[in-house]
Design an enzyme around this catalytic site. Structure first.
Site, PDB file in Angstrom:
ATOM      1  N   SER A  86      72.949 -37.632 -13.311  1.00  0.00           N
ATOM      2  CA  SER A  86      71.751 -38.442 -13.578  1.00  0.00           C
ATOM      3  C   SER A  86      71.596 -39.574 -12.556  1.00  0.00           C
ATOM      4  CB  SER A  86      71.801 -39.021 -14.994  1.00  0.00           C
ATOM      5  OG  SER A  86      72.936 -39.842 -15.168  1.00  0.00           O
ATOM      6  N   HIS A  87      72.669 -39.891 -11.813  1.00  0.00           N
ATOM      7  CA  HIS A  87      72.600 -40.994 -10.848  1.00  0.00           C
ATOM      8  C   HIS A  87      73.095 -40.583  -9.470  1.00  0.00           C
ATOM      9  CE1 HIS A  87      71.809 -42.995 -14.607  1.00  0.00           C
ATOM     10  NE2 HIS A  87      71.233 -43.946 -13.900  1.00  0.00           N
ATOM     11  N   HIS A 108      66.516 -51.754 -10.006  1.00  0.00           N
ATOM     12  CA  HIS A 108      67.903 -51.311 -10.229  1.00  0.00           C
ATOM     13  C   HIS A 108      67.908 -49.886 -10.776  1.00  0.00           C
ATOM     14  CE1 HIS A 108      72.026 -51.147 -11.461  1.00  0.00           C
ATOM     15  NE2 HIS A 108      72.249 -52.363 -11.009  1.00  0.00           N
ATOM     16  N   SER A 113      70.959 -47.754 -10.232  1.00  0.00           N
ATOM     17  CA  SER A 113      72.252 -47.100  -9.986  1.00  0.00           C
ATOM     18  C   SER A 113      73.206 -47.211 -11.166  1.00  0.00           C
ATOM     19  CB  SER A 113      72.892 -47.714  -8.738  1.00  0.00           C
ATOM     20  OG  SER A 113      72.706 -49.105  -8.732  1.00  0.00           O
ATOM     21  N   ASP A 131      81.841 -47.029 -18.248  1.00  0.00           N
ATOM     22  CA  ASP A 131      80.471 -47.381 -17.857  1.00  0.00           C
ATOM     23  C   ASP A 131      79.538 -46.499 -18.664  1.00  0.00           C
ATOM     24  OD1 ASP A 131      78.095 -48.026 -16.620  1.00  0.00           O
ATOM     25  OD2 ASP A 131      78.489 -46.794 -14.845  1.00  0.00           O
ATOM     26  N   ARG A 145      68.751 -42.329 -19.681  1.00  0.00           N
ATOM     27  CA  ARG A 145      67.439 -41.670 -19.648  1.00  0.00           C
ATOM     28  C   ARG A 145      67.413 -40.575 -18.577  1.00  0.00           C
ATOM     29  NH1 ARG A 145      62.645 -42.828 -21.928  1.00  0.00           N
ATOM     30  NH2 ARG A 145      60.708 -42.173 -20.939  1.00  0.00           N
ATOM     31  N   ASP A 166      69.545 -38.497 -17.839  1.00  0.00           N
ATOM     32  CA  ASP A 166      70.047 -37.230 -18.365  1.00  0.00           C
ATOM     33  C   ASP A 166      68.967 -36.508 -19.167  1.00  0.00           C
ATOM     34  OD1 ASP A 166      72.351 -35.524 -18.563  1.00  0.00           O
ATOM     35  OD2 ASP A 166      73.529 -37.361 -18.635  1.00  0.00           O
ATOM     36  N   ARG A 181      91.997 -38.858 -23.458  1.00  0.00           N
ATOM     37  CA  ARG A 181      91.841 -39.186 -22.041  1.00  0.00           C
ATOM     38  C   ARG A 181      91.259 -40.570 -21.861  1.00  0.00           C
ATOM     39  NH1 ARG A 181      86.694 -39.111 -19.440  1.00  0.00           N
ATOM     40  NH2 ARG A 181      85.192 -37.550 -20.150  1.00  0.00           N
TER      41      ARG A 181
HETATM   42  P1  NDP Z   1      78.347 -40.980 -20.527  1.00  0.00           P
HETATM   43  O1  NDP Z   1      78.053 -40.951 -21.983  1.00  0.00           O
HETATM   44  O2  NDP Z   1      78.320 -39.703 -19.784  1.00  0.00           O
HETATM   45  O3  NDP Z   1      79.811 -41.622 -20.244  1.00  0.00           O
HETATM   46  C1  NDP Z   1      80.101 -42.895 -20.608  1.00  0.00           C
HETATM   47  C2  NDP Z   1      81.536 -43.295 -20.342  1.00  0.00           C
HETATM   48  O4  NDP Z   1      82.369 -42.675 -21.329  1.00  0.00           O
HETATM   49  C3  NDP Z   1      82.107 -42.886 -18.995  1.00  0.00           C
HETATM   50  O5  NDP Z   1      82.957 -43.910 -18.539  1.00  0.00           O
HETATM   51  C4  NDP Z   1      82.887 -41.618 -19.339  1.00  0.00           C
HETATM   52  O6  NDP Z   1      83.926 -41.299 -18.428  1.00  0.00           O
HETATM   53  C5  NDP Z   1      83.437 -41.963 -20.697  1.00  0.00           C
HETATM   54  N1  NDP Z   1      83.750 -40.787 -21.503  1.00  0.00           N
HETATM   55  C6  NDP Z   1      82.966 -39.715 -21.755  1.00  0.00           C
HETATM   56  N2  NDP Z   1      83.611 -38.840 -22.553  1.00  0.00           N
HETATM   57  C7  NDP Z   1      84.846 -39.378 -22.812  1.00  0.00           C
HETATM   58  C8  NDP Z   1      85.979 -38.958 -23.554  1.00  0.00           C
HETATM   59  N3  NDP Z   1      85.982 -37.802 -24.226  1.00  0.00           N
HETATM   60  N4  NDP Z   1      87.048 -39.757 -23.597  1.00  0.00           N
HETATM   61  C9  NDP Z   1      87.063 -40.951 -22.927  1.00  0.00           C
HETATM   62  N5  NDP Z   1      86.015 -41.385 -22.193  1.00  0.00           N
HETATM   63  C10 NDP Z   1      84.920 -40.619 -22.145  1.00  0.00           C
HETATM   64  O7  NDP Z   1      77.405 -42.026 -19.798  1.00  0.00           O
HETATM   65  P2  NDP Z   1      75.899 -42.507 -20.081  1.00  0.00           P
HETATM   66  O8  NDP Z   1      74.961 -41.363 -20.167  1.00  0.00           O
HETATM   67  O9  NDP Z   1      75.900 -43.468 -21.188  1.00  0.00           O
HETATM   68  O10 NDP Z   1      75.655 -43.283 -18.684  1.00  0.00           O
HETATM   69  C11 NDP Z   1      75.702 -42.561 -17.449  1.00  0.00           C
HETATM   70  C12 NDP Z   1      75.489 -43.482 -16.292  1.00  0.00           C
HETATM   71  O11 NDP Z   1      74.160 -43.946 -16.283  1.00  0.00           O
HETATM   72  C13 NDP Z   1      76.378 -44.731 -16.259  1.00  0.00           C
HETATM   73  O12 NDP Z   1      77.087 -44.708 -15.042  1.00  0.00           O
HETATM   74  C14 NDP Z   1      75.396 -45.891 -16.288  1.00  0.00           C
HETATM   75  O13 NDP Z   1      75.746 -47.019 -15.482  1.00  0.00           O
HETATM   76  C15 NDP Z   1      74.127 -45.250 -15.760  1.00  0.00           C
HETATM   77  N6  NDP Z   1      72.953 -45.974 -16.238  1.00  0.00           N
HETATM   78  C16 NDP Z   1      72.328 -46.846 -15.391  1.00  0.00           C
HETATM   79  C17 NDP Z   1      71.245 -47.571 -15.837  1.00  0.00           C
HETATM   80  C18 NDP Z   1      70.586 -48.608 -14.991  1.00  0.00           C
HETATM   81  O14 NDP Z   1      69.677 -49.267 -15.449  1.00  0.00           O
HETATM   82  N7  NDP Z   1      70.973 -48.834 -13.759  1.00  0.00           N
HETATM   83  C19 NDP Z   1      70.703 -47.381 -17.190  1.00  0.00           C
HETATM   84  C20 NDP Z   1      71.459 -46.470 -17.984  1.00  0.00           C
HETATM   85  C21 NDP Z   1      72.535 -45.778 -17.517  1.00  0.00           C
HETATM   86  P3  NDP Z   1      83.730 -40.023 -17.432  1.00  0.00           P
HETATM   87  O15 NDP Z   1      82.648 -40.438 -16.487  1.00  0.00           O
HETATM   88  O16 NDP Z   1      85.063 -39.839 -16.794  1.00  0.00           O
HETATM   89  O17 NDP Z   1      83.334 -38.862 -18.290  1.00  0.00           O
HETATM   90  O1  PYC Z   2      69.209 -43.344 -16.643  1.00  0.00           O
HETATM   91  O2  PYC Z   2      68.605 -44.784 -18.193  1.00  0.00           O
HETATM   92  C1  PYC Z   2      68.751 -44.442 -17.014  1.00  0.00           C
HETATM   93  C2  PYC Z   2      68.374 -45.396 -15.953  1.00  0.00           C
HETATM   94  C3  PYC Z   2      67.505 -46.424 -16.025  1.00  0.00           C
HETATM   95  C4  PYC Z   2      67.483 -47.037 -14.808  1.00  0.00           C
HETATM   96  C5  PYC Z   2      68.326 -46.359 -13.990  1.00  0.00           C
HETATM   97  N1  PYC Z   2      68.879 -45.366 -14.720  1.00  0.00           N
END
Ligand code: NDP
Ligand code: PYC
Length: 337
Positions: free
Chosen positions: A47-48, A120, A122, A178, A186, A188, A304
């Protein structure tokens, strides 16, 4: 036709650079953005990763984002570094701010980096990993656009509001988590919509507030928080800490500012750094050992650590390159025409 294309990490970076520069992005911004996009693709954070090239170019074409503005620095207090991105993407401001944040955290024990007026897009793990690389504990948070309903509601108030944390571990990868405070990023749901795939229940509500498995309906309705009222409270905290407290837009204000342009959200970001040497003094080794005991208690029972999947993907991608959805490559190549 194969539905994935094999690329080296250098080819991922080059494709992102060319698409950004061809669409008017200044070279220094393009380099900083392409680097983070390559890191996302490398760590299989789809997604990023390269998908964000489409979003960044769309945002450039909306005319909202400055492709060239340079960050400026001010110091409202000894522990606070304030960087104004002047409505450009956040990543040059971040590059400017992290060394200053590290310096102040070492001097004072705790310091804050505030980035304001930035677009933003990332993932936050590269940002907290950059802090942990200096032996510091890092946290980062940012609002986005008001796409997420509060627990018990059905209309967007919060952004997807990610929260990231990194703890340095001498001689090995840091402990990093994170995550969005929505059930999923979003991006995703957008990828599910692009591929015509259903989403699990719990990710989103349709425009009538009914739980849905239709990705497009969830994008048009409201996303849900993770962990019910707990994610809802954390999302509110991030609006306050990385919006109201730093004098920048909340997710609702960012969405209004966007005015239907569909650009990347524009707001602020808060990063915090803590120096374990300052907190622990002569007890530094003992503090770091306690952390290792905690991590061991997690992994020794087969659970993990967060980021373990990502670090494994990183090793694989650095060795073998990456496989990218061919439709995505096609769509990015169209931006070069
Ligand atoms: P995920 O739900 O995929 O993962 C969230 C975290 O949980 C990761 O650190 C992941 O590690 C960990 N994790 C997942 N499964 C397990 C498990 N079974 N046991 C232990 N840890 C686990 O992420 P999101 O969809 O919530 O977010 C994805 C990305 O989107 C993030 O990097 C976030 O910064 C980015 N984002 C950016 C935004 C912005 O405005 N800039 C807005 C929203 C999101 P691992 O990666 O190793 O699976
Ligand atoms: O995936 O939710 C998201 C998001 C918002 C801004 C950047 N990524």
């Amino acid at each position: 036709m194969s539905d994935t294309v094999h690329l080296s990490l250098a080819q991922v970076h080059d494709l992102a650079m060319r698409a950004l520069i061809h669409n008017g992005m200044g070279e220094d911004h393009a380099r900083a953005i392409a680097q983070v996009i390559t890191q996302g693709q490398r760590d299989e954070c789809h997604s990023h990763g390269l998908y964000r090239v489409l979003v960044c170019v769309g945002s450039l074409r909306s005319g909202k984002v400055s492709p060239v503005a340079q960050p400026t620095v001010s110091h409202p207090a000894p522990s606070i570094i304030n960087i104004d991105a002047h409505r450009a993407y956040s990543l040059l401001a971040l590059e400017t701010g992290v060394p200053l944040l590290v310096e102040q955290a070492r001097a004072l024990g705790v310091a804050a980096l505030v980035i304001r007026n930035c677009f933003h897009f990332s993932a936050l793990w590269p940002e907290v990993e950059a802090i942990a690389a200096h032996g510091l504990v890092g946290m980062a948070m940012t609002p986005s656009h008001a796409w997420v309903a509060p627990h018990g509601g059905s209309k967007g108030v919060f952004g997807t509001n990610p929260l990231a944390f990194a703890w340095p571990r001498p001689g090995q990868e840091p402990f990093v988590f994170d995550f969005a405070t929505s059930a999923i990023a979003r991006g995703d749901i957008e990828l599910h919509a692009r591929q015509g795939k259903p989403i699990p229940l719990g990710w989103g509500l349709d425009a009538e507030g009914t739980p849905t498995t239709d990705a497009q309906a969830a994008l048009g309705g409201a996303m849900q928080t993770f962990g019910g009222h707990k994610g809802s409270a954390l999302a509110a905290m991030i609006e306050l800490m990385a919006g109201a407290l730093i004098g920048d837009m909340t997710s609702a204000q960012s969405l209004t500012f966007d005015g239907g342009a569909g650009a990347t959200p524009c707001h602020g970001e808060l990063l915090l750094a803590f120096d374990p040497k300052r907190f622990l003094g002569d007890d530094l080794e003992q503090g770091l050992q306690s952390a290792e005991q905690l991590f061991g208690a997690i992994t020794q029972q087969g659970a993990r650590l967060p980021s373990q999947r990502r670090f494994a993907a990183r090793q694989r991608s650095e060795r073998d390159g990456v496989f990218v959805d061919s439709q995505l490559i096609h769509d990015i190549e169209q931006l070069l025409v």
